[in-house]
Write a protein that holds these residues in place. Structure first.
Motif, short mmCIF file in Angstrom:
data_model
loop_
_atom_site.label_atom_id
_atom_site.label_comp_id
_atom_site.label_asym_id
_atom_site.label_seq_id
_atom_site.Cartn_x
_atom_site.Cartn_y
_atom_site.Cartn_z
N PRO A 1 6.56 -14.62 17.99
CA PRO A 1 6.45 -14.50 19.69
C PRO A 1 6.12 -15.50 20.32
O PRO A 1 5.54 -15.84 20.36
N LEU A 2 7.39 -15.60 21.61
CA LEU A 2 6.25 -16.49 22.30
C LEU A 2 6.26 -16.07 23.55
O LEU A 2 6.56 -15.32 24.99
N LEU A 3 5.65 -16.95 23.89
CA LEU A 3 4.10 -16.32 24.92
C LEU A 3 3.51 -17.19 26.17
O LEU A 3 3.85 -18.40 25.29
N ARG A 4 3.33 -16.85 26.87
CA ARG A 4 3.25 -17.62 28.27
C ARG A 4 1.74 -17.55 28.75
O ARG A 4 1.01 -16.26 28.66
N CYS A 5 1.16 -18.43 28.96
CA CYS A 5 -0.52 -18.30 29.48
C CYS A 5 -0.12 -17.96 31.12
O CYS A 5 0.37 -19.09 31.95
N THR A 6 -0.94 -16.68 31.02
CA THR A 6 -1.16 -16.35 33.10
C THR A 6 -1.85 -17.00 33.91
O THR A 6 -2.72 -18.07 33.45
N SER B 1 0.87 -12.90 27.95
CA SER B 1 1.92 -12.60 28.65
C SER B 1 3.34 -12.94 27.26
O SER B 1 3.74 -13.56 27.29
N PRO B 2 3.95 -11.59 26.95
CA PRO B 2 5.14 -12.17 26.14
C PRO B 2 6.14 -12.14 27.12
O PRO B 2 6.32 -11.84 28.55
N ALA B 3 6.65 -13.83 27.20
CA ALA B 3 7.38 -14.42 28.23
C ALA B 3 8.81 -13.68 27.56
O ALA B 3 9.59 -13.45 26.47
N ALA B 4 9.44 -12.81 29.38
CA ALA B 4 10.36 -11.47 29.23
C ALA B 4 11.23 -12.57 30.16
O ALA B 4 11.22 -13.12 31.24
N LEU B 5 12.66 -12.79 29.15
CA LEU B 5 13.49 -14.44 29.92
C LEU B 5 14.53 -13.31 30.27
O LEU B 5 14.70 -12.65 29.74
N THR B 6 15.26 -14.15 31.45
CA THR B 6 16.46 -13.52 31.71
C THR B 6 17.74 -13.71 30.84
O THR B 6 18.11 -14.32 30.51
N CYS B 7 18.97 -13.20 30.72
CA CYS B 7 19.87 -13.73 29.53
C CYS B 7 20.27 -14.66 29.93
O CYS B 7 20.84 -15.62 29.25
N ALA C 1 11.74 -25.81 26.98
CA ALA C 1 13.46 -25.25 27.76
C ALA C 1 12.17 -24.31 28.33
O ALA C 1 12.26 -23.66 29.16
N SER C 2 11.55 -22.98 27.41
CA SER C 2 11.67 -21.69 27.91
C SER C 2 10.34 -22.10 28.92
O SER C 2 9.69 -20.65 29.57
N GLN C 3 9.00 -22.90 28.53
CA GLN C 3 7.70 -22.78 29.42
C GLN C 3 6.87 -22.19 28.35
O GLN C 3 6.45 -21.29 29.17
N GLY C 4 6.61 -22.16 26.95
CA GLY C 4 6.07 -21.19 26.78
C GLY C 4 5.50 -21.59 25.41
O GLY C 4 5.74 -22.57 24.75
N SER C 5 4.93 -20.84 24.53
CA SER C 5 4.10 -21.68 23.27
C SER C 5 4.63 -20.56 22.15
O SER C 5 4.08 -19.03 22.14
N PHE C 6 5.35 -20.23 21.26
CA PHE C 6 5.60 -19.47 19.65
C PHE C 6 4.36 -19.47 19.10
O PHE C 6 3.89 -20.45 18.45
N ALA D 1 -1.42 -13.41 18.34
CA ALA D 1 -0.59 -13.10 19.17
C ALA D 1 -1.07 -11.16 19.72
O ALA D 1 -1.64 -11.31 20.98
N PHE D 2 -0.93 -11.16 18.28
CA PHE D 2 -0.71 -9.57 18.68
C PHE D 2 -2.65 -9.45 18.90
O PHE D 2 -2.46 -8.32 20.03
N PHE D 3 -3.13 -10.04 19.02
CA PHE D 3 -4.11 -9.76 19.28
C PHE D 3 -5.07 -10.78 20.70
O PHE D 3 -6.28 -10.41 21.48
N LEU D 4 -4.13 -11.65 20.53
CA LEU D 4 -4.22 -12.26 22.15
C LEU D 4 -3.87 -11.20 23.68
O LEU D 4 -4.27 -11.98 24.45
N LEU D 5 -2.39 -10.45 23.20
CA LEU D 5 -2.57 -9.57 23.78
C LEU D 5 -2.94 -8.35 24.44
O LEU D 5 -4.12 -7.95 24.23
N PRO D 6 -2.65 -8.18 25.86
CA PRO D 6 -2.94 -6.57 26.29
C PRO D 6 -2.86 -5.86 25.43
O PRO D 6 -1.98 -5.93 24.78
#
Ligand SMILES: NC(=O)C1=CN([C@@H]2O[C@H](COP(=O)(O)OP(=O)(O)OC[C@H]3O[C@@H](n4cnc5c(N)ncnc54)[C@H](O)[C@@H]3O)[C@@H](O)[C@H]2O)C=CC1
Length: 428
Positions: free
Chosen positions: A143-148, A154-160, A208-213, A219-224
């Motif tokens: 998954p693509l995550l972004r550092c807050t 947090s998982p990066a939620a992109l628009t269409c 391009a999406s300013q995140g990291s896969f 990821a599972f344990f980095l996320l809330p």
């Protein structure tokens, strides 16, 4: 149920059709209109009083975001002996609603669930929802995550349109968007999708999406705790699609619906749905101590609750009794269900967590070394100390007990057991 012409029109005006977007609100409006019609229909069968008329559903909030809707309110003429009863009715309904399940519920939760269900059935509505929805990107199932700002992930939620511009920048024609899979609906009523862009260059998409896969295990344990299930569900669905492209009966390609909630083979007329394996996990106790085991593949010091895949045809109870007998040679006396969890590792499992009791007179372990490297009884003090450990032991550190991470159902079972022990110690 008979719906009058103008009501049919009203329902039709809210019902999704070409050019009109389906939203959780429109799904609810259609349900409301149908509900009012159905109450009118029932009313005319029960009573034909010309003084009664139905005005519409009545909402009231009992708690949080739950909005319970009472049956439609009937208006009476003032002076009618029924007037007082009618005036008191909302209060009676409110009080009865506090004691019993209301006859109908239209909370925002219900609207969202019905909306997601409609998107699974209606390809056009689903395609339209994707345009307004949020998309969670994956690259080869990471998954693509972004550092807050506060340093959490947090998982990066992109628009269409975000995704379209990323795809365009990388020379893609946007067709991968058709592979997006529906995962749910946010509390803000936005449809949520996941999309694997594994065909594209990972570093270029990240830039391009300013995140990291990030690999899901990490990821599972980095996320809330609230966000981890979203990426684990997304990954599970994407993995299922990647491994179920062909029909097992005909060998022909199986086509997916727009939401990705199923695949269909027109040659054999077989419908395929995403699958999970059922796993029984139990925290075994003898009333004073709890039993934990470790496999050779576990990290140093890690002990966990006993678990095993359910065999075909087995009940949860049968699976637990069999697994505990096989792995440590004990017979379970009683089982109480705790809770369940989707577990993405190594593939989708549906974990069913229980507490199990064995007789304090029969606690001698006979460990099957082909399944477990070790299994031991632990006291509540040992477990309480282990729950305080913040980081796993490193090479060269003295051996310490290390428990499953907080997102794991086994951790929850262990905490519940400690709480229960403390309560019974307090009561003793
Ligand atoms: N979330 C949690 O708190 C916990 C999760 N687990 C998970 O539960 C699962 C089962 O645990 P263990 O039995 O200890 O795992 P395991 O991976 O050691 O599996 C035991 C054996 O079951 C068989 N097996 C593998 N996949 C299967 C499937 N899909 N259906 C039927 N049999 C299968 C294989 O022969 C395997 O050697 C694992 O995926 C593990 O990650 C286990 C403990 C706690």
């Amino acid at each position: 149920m008979k719906i009058r012409a103008e009501e049919e029109e009203a329902v039709a005006s809210e019902a999704p059709r070409e050019g009109k977007r389906l939203t959780p609100d429109s799904v609810q409006k259609v349900a409301d209109l149908r509900f009012v019609s159905s109450v009118k229909g029932q009313k005319s069968k029960v009573s034909s009083s010309p003084r009664s008329s139905v005005t519409g559903p009545h909402c009231r909030t009992l708690s949080g975001n739950q909005v319970w809707r009472s049956p439609a309110v009937t208006c009476m003429q003032v002076g009618d002996p029924a007037h007082l009863r009618a005036m008191l009715r909302p209060l009676r309904l409110l009080l009865s609603g506090l004691q019993t399940q209301p006859s109908r519920c239209c909370s925002s939760f219900v609207s969202r669930m019905r909306y997601v269900n409609r998107l699974k059935e209606d390809d056009e509505a689903c395609a339209a929802a994707l345009k307004d929805g949020s998309i969670f990107l994956f690259h080869r199932l990471s998954p693509l995550l972004r550092c807050t700002d506060v340093g959490t992930f947090s998982p990066a939620a992109l628009t269409c349109s975000d995704v379209q511009s990323v795809l365009q920048r990388l020379g893609s024609d946007g067709s991968p968007l058709k592979e997006a899979v529906l995962i749910g609906c946010s509390e803000q009523n936005q449809a949520q999708f996941c999309l694997d862009v594994g065909e594209l260059d990972q570093a270029a998409v990240e830039e391009a999406s300013q995140g990291s896969f990030i690999d899901l295990r990490k990821a599972f344990f980095l996320l809330p705790a609230a966000e981890a299930p979203l990426v684990s569900k997304g990954q599970a669905l994407l993995r299922w699609h990647q491994s179920t492209r062909f029909c097992g009966a005909s060998g022909q390609p199986a086509q997916r619906n727009r939401a990705g909630s199923q695949r269909f083979c027109s040659s054999s007329s077989t419908v395929y749905y995403p699958k999970m394996s059922a796993v029984a996990v139990a925290l075994v106790s003898d009333g004073k101590r709890c039993l934990l085991g470790r496999q050779p593949s576990f990290p140093r010091g890690l002990y966990s609750a006993l678990a095993g895949f359910c065999d075909m045809g087995e009940t949860l109870e049968e699976a637990l009794c069999r697994e505990v007998a096989e792995e440590v040679g004990l017979e379970i006396q009683s089982i109480s269900y705790s809770s369940s969890q989707h577990w993405p590792f190594p593939h989708s499992s549906f974990m069913l967590g229980c507490h199990a009791l064995v007789s304090p007179a029969h606690t001698q372990l006979c460990v099957d070394r082909s399944e477990l490297e070790d299994a031991r009884w632990f006291t509540v003090d040992e477990i309480t100390r282990a729950l305080q450990v913040k980081a796993p032991p490193r090479r060269g550190d003295p051996p310490i007990l290390w428990l499953p991470p907080k997102h794991a159902l086994a951790n929850r079972l262990i905490r519940e057991w400690v709480e229960q022990q403390r309560k019974s110690e307090g009561g003793a």
